[in-house]
Scaffold this motif. Structure first.
Motif, short mmCIF file in Angstrom:
data_model
loop_
_atom_site.label_atom_id
_atom_site.label_comp_id
_atom_site.label_asym_id
_atom_site.label_seq_id
_atom_site.Cartn_x
_atom_site.Cartn_y
_atom_site.Cartn_z
N ILE A 60 0.85 -1.18 0.00
CA ILE A 60 0.00 0.00 0.00
C ILE A 60 0.90 1.24 0.00
O ILE A 60 1.77 1.37 0.86
CB ILE A 60 -0.92 0.02 1.24
CG1 ILE A 60 -1.70 -1.29 1.32
CG2 ILE A 60 -1.85 1.20 1.19
CD1 ILE A 60 -2.44 -1.48 2.63
N ASP A 66 3.42 5.88 -7.68
CA ASP A 66 2.74 5.37 -8.86
C ASP A 66 3.67 5.42 -10.06
O ASP A 66 3.88 6.46 -10.67
CB ASP A 66 1.46 6.16 -9.15
CG ASP A 66 0.72 5.63 -10.35
OD1 ASP A 66 0.81 4.42 -10.61
OD2 ASP A 66 0.05 6.42 -11.04
N VAL A 71 5.04 -0.92 -9.93
CA VAL A 71 3.90 -1.86 -9.96
C VAL A 71 4.36 -3.22 -10.48
O VAL A 71 3.98 -4.27 -9.92
CB VAL A 71 2.76 -1.27 -10.83
CG1 VAL A 71 1.68 -2.30 -11.08
CG2 VAL A 71 2.18 -0.04 -10.17
N GLU A 80 0.07 -7.70 -4.25
CA GLU A 80 -0.85 -6.87 -5.01
C GLU A 80 -0.58 -5.40 -4.71
O GLU A 80 -0.60 -4.99 -3.54
CB GLU A 80 -2.30 -7.19 -4.63
CG GLU A 80 -3.31 -6.38 -5.40
CD GLU A 80 -4.73 -6.69 -4.99
OE1 GLU A 80 -5.58 -5.80 -5.17
OE2 GLU A 80 -4.99 -7.78 -4.48
N VAL A 82 -1.47 -1.68 -4.14
CA VAL A 82 -2.64 -0.86 -3.81
C VAL A 82 -2.16 0.58 -3.81
O VAL A 82 -1.85 1.17 -2.78
CB VAL A 82 -3.25 -1.27 -2.44
CG1 VAL A 82 -4.50 -0.47 -2.16
CG2 VAL A 82 -3.53 -2.76 -2.40
N SER A 85 -3.78 5.86 -8.86
CA SER A 85 -3.13 6.43 -10.05
C SER A 85 -2.97 7.93 -9.91
O SER A 85 -3.84 8.60 -9.35
CB SER A 85 -3.96 6.12 -11.29
OG SER A 85 -4.03 4.75 -11.50
N ARG A 93 -5.27 2.94 -13.17
CA ARG A 93 -5.35 1.58 -12.68
C ARG A 93 -6.39 1.49 -11.59
O ARG A 93 -6.62 2.44 -10.85
CB ARG A 93 -4.00 1.15 -12.09
CG ARG A 93 -2.93 0.88 -13.09
CD ARG A 93 -1.62 0.44 -12.46
NE ARG A 93 -1.09 1.44 -11.54
CZ ARG A 93 -1.21 1.40 -10.22
NH1 ARG A 93 -1.83 0.42 -9.65
NH2 ARG A 93 -0.71 2.35 -9.47
N ASP A 94 -7.00 0.33 -11.45
CA ASP A 94 -7.93 0.09 -10.36
C ASP A 94 -7.14 -0.35 -9.13
O ASP A 94 -6.09 -1.00 -9.24
CB ASP A 94 -8.94 -0.99 -10.73
CG ASP A 94 -9.92 -0.52 -11.79
OD1 ASP A 94 -10.17 0.69 -11.84
OD2 ASP A 94 -10.42 -1.36 -12.55
N TYR A 95 -7.64 -0.01 -7.96
CA TYR A 95 -7.04 -0.45 -6.71
C TYR A 95 -8.16 -0.63 -5.69
O TYR A 95 -9.24 -0.06 -5.82
CB TYR A 95 -5.98 0.54 -6.21
CG TYR A 95 -6.53 1.89 -5.81
CD1 TYR A 95 -6.79 2.17 -4.48
CD2 TYR A 95 -6.81 2.87 -6.75
CE1 TYR A 95 -7.31 3.40 -4.10
CE2 TYR A 95 -7.31 4.09 -6.39
CZ TYR A 95 -7.56 4.35 -5.06
OH TYR A 95 -8.08 5.57 -4.69
N ASP A 96 -7.90 -1.44 -4.70
CA ASP A 96 -8.90 -1.74 -3.67
C ASP A 96 -8.94 -0.58 -2.67
O ASP A 96 -8.02 -0.39 -1.88
CB ASP A 96 -8.54 -3.04 -2.97
CG ASP A 96 -9.66 -3.56 -2.09
OD1 ASP A 96 -10.49 -2.75 -1.65
OD2 ASP A 96 -9.69 -4.78 -1.85
N TYR A 100 -6.78 0.28 0.81
CA TYR A 100 -6.01 1.53 0.81
C TYR A 100 -6.23 2.32 2.09
O TYR A 100 -5.34 3.06 2.53
CB TYR A 100 -6.37 2.38 -0.41
CG TYR A 100 -5.52 3.62 -0.54
CD1 TYR A 100 -4.18 3.53 -0.90
CD2 TYR A 100 -6.04 4.87 -0.27
CE1 TYR A 100 -3.38 4.65 -1.00
CE2 TYR A 100 -5.25 6.01 -0.37
CZ TYR A 100 -3.93 5.88 -0.73
OH TYR A 100 -3.15 7.00 -0.82
#
Length: 144
Positions: A60, A66, A71, A80, A82, A85, A93-96, A100
């Motif tokens: 995270i 970024d 990444v 993964e 997190v 962008s 980009r998508d992130y949870d 976060y």
């Protein structure tokens, strides 16, 4: 060959000379690794050395980290990313977002570190002395 202030991790920023502390924490917010740079250094330059020897399911970080190379390095480690962008990215980009929210653990860790006056004001001339006291403060946080 670097000398003087560059060796001692001083960098010029708006407020004068300063030092930037890059850190990682575990899931409980206890510090695990520190890297010092000058105050004018960018965050993403130290991301790869920070995650180099770390094991994690999620990494995270804020928008300052970024970068596609960061990444990709996180994905190679089996974690993964997190990371939200930056606004300059053409394809975001998508992130949870729920994961976060756990990023505040590192902010709380920095607040605990800055309770130590010697950390918050950097009285130490030498970078190695300052980093040593950061580790002493981290031990104190771990023992709480």
């Amino acid at each position: 060959m670097l000398g003087g202030q560059q060796c001692q991790e001083f960098g010029r920023s708006k407020g004068g000379f300063s030092t930037k502390v890059h850190a990682t924490t575990d899931s409980l917010g206890c510090p695990t690794k520190f890297i010092l740079t000058g105050g004018n250094a960018s965050d993403y330059t130290q991301a790869l050395p920070l995650i180099e020897d770390q094991q994690a399911d999620f990494v995270i970080a804020d928008k300052g980290y970024d970068s596609q190379s960061i990444v990709d390095a996180i994905n190679l480690k089996g974690a993964e990313p997190v990371i939200p962008s930056r606004s300059l990215r053409k394809i975001s980009r998508d992130y949870d977002r729920h994961i976060y929210k756990e990023r505040n653990a590192i902010e709380r860790m920095f607040n605990k570190l800055k309770q130590f006056r010697r950390v918050s004001t950097r009285y130490d001339k030498l970078a190695v002395t300052y980093l040593s006291f950061l580790h002493v403060a981290a031990i104190s946080i771990w023992l709480r």
